[in-house]
Design an enzyme around this catalytic site. Structure first.
Site: not given
Ligand code: NDP
Length: 381
Positions: A137, A234
């Site tokens: 989401k 949410y």
């Molecule tokens: P983060 O920023 O912690 O992680 C995103 C990951 O995406 C990065 O670590 C990286 O992984 C990859 N990535 C690839 N391209 C990019 C870019 N251009 N900029 C930044 N990151 C990039 O985000 P979250 O994990 O907090 O959130 C990710 C998704 O999950 C979102 O859509 C958020 O809304 C959702 N979410 C859902 C939750 C829930 O409870 N359902 C809780 C938190 C988030 P790598 O280094 O491996 O390439």
């Protein structure tokens, strides 16, 4: 959304309460079932950020799926995850060679945990590779993108689900039941709020570097919006699943603003109101500027409320009949197991967790932004 039959606990407080006449003292939602010994779905997590780590724990606890691969832009993360989870090297992808996953029979599902703007392209790429998709989401940054994702998955004949973990969490299931089954009469008014003062924004310092890639939540093009997209979804979900109705009109206001230099592209806070066809009103807020995590529903014959309500829990609350005290579960495992069973059993993903549900929320969010920008009432058909 249909009325739920799943039941939870209610610890009554006080004699002669409303609950005495209601079927709310119910058995545990976690009655023991036989362990599953059938084939597991192989899941590849795409984007190894903060939430991917929680999903990896969920996959460890899952009965119906396993972590089988990863997609990451960082070779060091690939190596660390490969070692920690004993992943075969052929199941490790980066964003450039990702499409080769089409030729990997040992990956069934791609779970997209990327910044919001990447949900669409990676959903489409995964679908074209013949993989089922779960995307986090908010489903995408625009309703048009959601439609393109649904079309791509339909065309490829793969399932598409949105990571709506709340639908598999027993406290949320209980408030769905209380609302939809009118346990305290019809809900007339609802409040929902979710906000984190420094949520994933490095620190409380105002000098967050917006060019820092980890701050994608501050970028309109990457996040689609501010806390409404990220956290407000949410609140929209909660209002919809408590009432079991779709909003027909919204009004909204931006603010308050305390860190204008940080929030140059997305809102810091937003408050909005939703009107429902049965006459109920919902007043909601989401923020990166203040903390809030609550839900309150006022019904004709009582109320129910949660706080914490919409974060990761554990969720606690009470009703006009007593304390709502349902043991927490691993929400990610519960969600993954439920979604995996639909895929394993070749049953369509139900409407309340598939792409159409994600699209409904984004349409509402777009209407809320339009209402905040125009100051008027935006009707939803
Ligand atoms: P983060 O920023 O912690 O992680 C995103 C990951 O995406 C990065 O670590 C990286 O992984 C990859 N990535 C690839 N391209 C990019 C870019 N251009 N900029 C930044 N990151 C990039 O985000 P979250 O994990 O907090 O959130 C990710 C998704 O999950 C979102 O859509 C958020 O809304 C959702 N979410 C859902 C939750 C829930 O409870 N359902 C809780 C938190 C988030 P790598 O280094 O491996 O390439």
């Amino acid at each position: 959304m249909s009325a739920l039959t799943r039941r939870g606990f209610l610890e009554k407080l006080g004699a002669g309460s409303v609950a005495a006449s209601l079927p709310l003292l119910l058995p545990s939602v976690h009655a023991a079932t036989a362990p599953y010994n059938g084939p597991k779905l192989n899941v590849a997590l795409c984007g190894l950020g903060n939430y991917a780590r929680m999903l990896a724990e969920g996959l460890q606890a899952s009965q119906y799926c396993r972590l089988a691969g990863v997609v990451t832009g960082h070779a060091d993360k690939a190596a660390a995850w490969q070692q920690q989870y004993q992943l075969p090297p052929q199941n490790i992808y980066n964003y450039n060679n990702f499409d080769g996953i089409a030729h990997n029979p040992n990956i069934d599902v791609v779970y997209i945990v990327l910044p919001n703007f990447l949900h669409k392209p990676f959903t489409i790429r995964a679908a074209q590779a013949g993989k089922h998709v779960i995307t986090e989401k908010p489903m995408a940054t625009t309703a048009a993108d959601c439609e393109a994702m649904i079309a791509a998955c339909n065309k490829a004949g793969v399932q598409l689900a949105v990571g709506y973990r709340m639908h598999f969490e027993p406290t949320q299931q209980e408030i769905m039941r209380l609302g939809q089954q009118k346990a305290f009469g019809p809900v007339r008014y609802l409040e929902a709020g979710l906000g984190y003062k420094t949520y994933n924004l490095a620190d409380a310092n105002d000098m967050v570097d917006i060019n820092d890639d980890t701050q994608w939540r501050l970028h309109k093009t990457k996040a689609g919006g501010g806390p409404l997209m990220d956290l407000g979804v949410y609140c929209v979900q909660a209002a919809r699943y408590v009432l079991g109705e779709e909003p027909v009109a919204v009004t909204a206001q931006f603010g308050p603003v305390h860190h204008a230099q940080r929030f140059t592209q997305v809102e810091e806070s937003i408050t909005w109101q939703m009107q429902f066809p049965g006459g109920a009103a919902a007043n909601c807020t989401s923020s990166y500027g203040f903390n809030i995590d609550k839900l309150y529903a006022s019904a004709d014959d009582g109320y129910f409320e949660l706080s914490p309500a919409l974060s990761h829990g554990p969720f606690t609350g009470k009703t006009s009949a007593g304390i709502l005290n349902i043991p927490p579960i691993n929400q990610q495992a519960s969600q993954l197991d439920a979604m995996a069973q639909y895929i394993i059993n070749k049953q369509p993903m139900p409407a309340h967790i598939n792409g159409s549900e994600g699209l409904r929320d984004i349409r509402i969010i777009e209407a809320i932004y339009k209402a905040a920008q125009t100051g008027g009432v935006v009707k939803l058909v």
